[in-house]
Design a protein around this motif. Structure first.
Motif, short mmCIF file in Angstrom:
data_model
loop_
_atom_site.label_atom_id
_atom_site.label_comp_id
_atom_site.label_asym_id
_atom_site.label_seq_id
_atom_site.Cartn_x
_atom_site.Cartn_y
_atom_site.Cartn_z
N VAL A 93 0.91 -1.28 0.08
CA VAL A 93 -0.04 -0.07 -0.20
C VAL A 93 0.94 1.19 -0.11
N TYR A 94 1.91 1.22 0.84
CA TYR A 94 3.05 2.49 0.70
C TYR A 94 3.35 2.43 -0.64
N ALA A 95 3.99 1.44 -1.31
CA ALA A 95 4.30 1.66 -2.61
C ALA A 95 3.31 2.28 -3.63
N LEU A 96 1.93 1.88 -3.59
CA LEU A 96 1.11 2.30 -4.17
C LEU A 96 0.87 3.92 -4.07
N VAL A 97 0.91 4.23 -2.82
CA VAL A 97 0.66 5.59 -2.39
C VAL A 97 1.94 6.47 -2.96
N HIS A 98 3.12 6.22 -2.59
CA HIS A 98 4.13 6.93 -2.85
C HIS A 98 4.80 6.62 -4.23
N GLY A 99 4.65 5.54 -5.19
CA GLY A 99 5.32 5.27 -5.98
C GLY A 99 6.73 4.55 -5.99
N VAL A 100 6.93 4.22 -4.84
CA VAL A 100 8.39 3.51 -4.67
C VAL A 100 8.42 2.74 -3.47
N PRO A 101 9.12 1.51 -3.38
CA PRO A 101 8.86 0.82 -2.34
C PRO A 101 9.53 1.50 -1.06
N PRO A 102 9.01 0.90 0.18
CA PRO A 102 9.50 1.92 1.24
C PRO A 102 10.90 1.00 1.68
N ALA A 103 11.49 1.96 2.55
CA ALA A 103 12.91 1.32 3.20
C ALA A 103 12.45 0.31 4.13
N ALA A 104 13.66 -0.35 4.37
CA ALA A 104 13.27 -1.28 5.40
C ALA A 104 12.85 -1.06 6.85
N ASP A 105 13.35 0.13 7.38
CA ASP A 105 12.83 0.56 8.55
C ASP A 105 11.89 1.48 8.67
N ALA A 106 10.89 1.61 7.40
CA ALA A 106 10.04 2.66 7.32
C ALA A 106 8.70 2.45 8.23
N VAL A 107 8.27 3.43 8.59
CA VAL A 107 7.34 3.28 10.14
C VAL A 107 5.70 3.22 9.31
N GLU A 108 5.63 4.14 8.11
CA GLU A 108 4.51 4.31 7.51
C GLU A 108 3.79 3.00 6.89
N PRO A 109 4.43 2.21 6.35
CA PRO A 109 3.80 1.00 6.00
C PRO A 109 3.18 0.27 7.25
N ARG A 110 3.62 0.19 8.28
CA ARG A 110 3.26 -0.40 9.48
C ARG A 110 1.78 -0.13 9.93
N TRP A 111 1.60 1.40 9.66
CA TRP A 111 0.49 2.21 9.95
C TRP A 111 -0.73 1.78 8.76
N TRP A 112 -0.23 1.62 7.62
CA TRP A 112 -1.02 1.02 6.66
C TRP A 112 -1.71 -0.50 6.89
N ALA A 113 -0.68 -1.32 7.52
CA ALA A 113 -0.98 -2.70 8.12
C ALA A 113 -2.03 -2.42 9.04
N VAL A 114 -1.88 -1.51 9.97
CA VAL A 114 -3.21 -1.52 10.86
C VAL A 114 -4.35 -1.09 10.47
N GLY A 115 -4.26 -0.13 9.37
CA GLY A 115 -5.36 0.14 8.82
C GLY A 115 -6.28 -0.96 8.00
N LEU A 116 -5.25 -1.93 7.56
CA LEU A 116 -5.88 -3.18 6.90
C LEU A 116 -6.51 -4.17 7.82
N LEU A 117 -5.97 -4.11 9.04
CA LEU A 117 -6.62 -5.09 10.23
C LEU A 117 -7.92 -4.33 10.65
N VAL A 118 -8.10 -2.99 10.38
CA VAL A 118 -9.29 -2.18 10.58
C VAL A 118 -10.42 -2.82 9.78
N LEU A 119 -9.96 -2.93 8.55
CA LEU A 119 -10.94 -3.12 7.47
C LEU A 119 -11.38 -4.64 7.42
N VAL A 120 -10.42 -5.67 8.07
CA VAL A 120 -11.15 -6.78 8.28
C VAL A 120 -12.09 -6.86 9.26
N PHE A 121 -12.13 -6.03 10.43
CA PHE A 121 -12.94 -6.03 11.37
C PHE A 121 -14.27 -5.24 10.58
N LEU A 122 -14.32 -4.14 9.86
CA LEU A 122 -15.33 -3.71 9.17
C LEU A 122 -16.22 -4.57 8.37
#
Length: 492
Positions: free
Chosen positions: A138-167
């Protein structure tokens, strides 16, 4: 009239099996009705399957070591796991009990096996590696480039996907049906998109190399670790010894005696009580005929949909990965494998192909996390509902009053874990922990299935294949533990 089965749990009530027509509310079950009504649990299992082994661990191993010595592990694993799925589902269809409830009938009883089984499932899958990997996409879709190995934003996108499962589960009338429909869309889109991309960019020689790798017995390639190979074996077609946690969907689908026991409703559905103990059928001509019909539907669902889909789901990503390695001149790593193919295709064919590959990757990994996250909640709900009269009274017989609060608790815990490790490392851990189940559950399953009504009992050779599951996946788990604490038993 009742049917005693095992220890520490009530006898099974005995009544006639329903017909498929009664369950699916049709006048006759033909080909169209099978596709429309009977196929379903295999799609949930396939949505989970095409993700961990197929999109991450399989392509990672092939990208680093090639097909020879890796492909045969994939095929053997898929065959053994599909057979194991059938045997787990046999018990569900014959009794209406999900496997986690059935384990409570095996000596010494539910006080050991039920809580232990819930803990093993949660311990194996709570790492959230699929959501974390999908977050990278999802990060790469938004920014157009793969994330760095230690990037934090992709983890927040992952949390958002878990919320989507709940919904998704919260908006359902019947949770299993919502998962089926979601996976119809995602699995179809994944396989069609992968097939189209592979036909366009992968040369015939690479297709042939991949197919030959699947059917050529060979020693594992030099350099591959026990953990990598065990993870690949464990997650090729689902979760090896822990596949049983998904097979409870046959109860909610209404297969056989599942129709008599109940299902977990969504928040938009009508209140539905699940019986604390299962139901089975008498051994007579009427029920023998009905059992054979349900068993044939199970075989279509598992071998015709799940096995074929799992093999395609492994072949297509692995040959695509092999081609990406050839094009880029580089090898994938544990850190970049979720977006490696998209990056290589984008460099060669442009932005459109880059984004198509990213979308496919996100769908692959999200479908896996959808099934796994929901499955952990489902297993715990079924176990608690079956074994605790106090809980049943507290929730007034409505499993949703436990299901959704527990899902929120798990969501918070997984969200914390996601920030602690590299996503593929989390998946490899889960895969090898799944192999632990192969040391335990084939034998519990043999105990239960040998005590079913005679028409539903396995044939003698079925027990032999369950022992092969124990030997194949159990070897990888023991080697993984030895590697974890010191030196592996076998090195390659």
């Amino acid at each position: 009239m009742s049917h005693p089965l095992g220890v520490s749990r009530p006898d099974l009530e005995v009544t006639d099996l329903p017909t498929p027509e009664e369950v699916f509310k049709v006048s006759k079950v033909g080909g169209k009705e099978i596709v429309k009504y009977a196929i379903g649990p295999s799609l949930i299992a396939l949505g989970i399957s095409i993700g961990s082994g197929e999109w991450l661990l399989g392509p990672l191993s092939v990208g680093q070591y090639g097909f020879v010595g890796v492909g045969w592990v994939i095929v053997v694993s898929a065959l053994l796991q599909t057979f194991y799925n059938v045997e787990c589902s046999r018990y569900v269809i014959a009794t209406g009990e999900t496997p986690v409830v059935g384990w409570g009938r095996v000596p010494p009883g539910w006080a050991l096996w039920v809580p232990l089984s819930v803990l093993i499932v949660i311990f194996a899958f709570i790492a959230g590696g699929w959501a974390a990997s999908a977050g990278q996409g999802v990060y790469a879709l938004v920014h157009g480039v793969p994330p760095a190995a230690d990037a934090v934003e992709p983890r927040w996108w992952a949390v958002g996907l878990l919320v989507l499962v709940f919904l998704i589960t919260a908006s359902a009338r019947r949770i299993s049906r919502a998962l089926e429909l979601a996976n119809w869309v995602m699995v179809s889109a994944i396989l069609l998109a992968l097939l189209a991309v592979c036909l366009l960019v992968v040369p015939f020689s690479q297709w042939w190399e991949g197919i030959l790798g699947f059917v050529t017995p060979a020693a594992p390639p030099a350099g591959i670790t026990a953990t990598q190979l065990g993870g690949l074996a464990g997650f090729t077609a689902l979760a090896s010894g822990l596949n049983w946690y998904v097979m409870g969907h046959y109860r909610d689908k209404g297969y056989g005696m599942g129709h008599r026991v109940g299902y977990i409703a969504g928040l938009r559905g009508e209140r539905n009580e699940i019986r604390a103990s299962g139901v089975t059928f008498p051994d007579n001509e009427l029920n023998r005929g009905r059992w054979r019909r349900w068993y044939r539907l199970l075989m279509v669902d598992m071998w015709g949909v799940f096995f074929v889909g799992a093999m395609l789901g492994m072949l297509l990503p692995t040959i695509l990965m092999a081609q990406a390695v050839t094009m880029s001149g580089q090898q994938p790593t544990r850190a970049n494998v979720p977006t490696f193919v998209a990056s290589a295709l984008g460099d060669e064919y442009g932005t459109v192909v880059f984004y198509v590959a990213l979308v496919v990757g996100v769908l692959v990994l999200f479908s896996t996390q959808l099934g796994i996250f929901e499955g952990m909640v489902r297993v715990t709900t079924d176990a608690a509902n079956a074994t605790s009269p106090r809980l049943r009274a507290l929730i007034s017989g409505d499993p949703r009053r436990f299901y959704y609060p527990f899902m929120i608790v798990l969501l918070v815990i997984i969200s914390v874990i996601i920030f602690q490790s590299v996503p593929v490392g989390l998946v490899e851990w889960s895969a090898n922990m799944s192999n632990l189940g192969a040391l335990i559950y084939p034998f519990l399953l043999m105990y239960l299935n040998s005590r079913l009504p005679r028409p539903a009992r396995p044939r003698p050779w079925h027990y032999v294949i369950l022992v092969l599951n124990f030997l194949f996946f159990g070897f990888f788990f023991v080697n993984f533990i030895a590697d974890f604490i010191g030196d592996p038993l076998v090195t390659f």
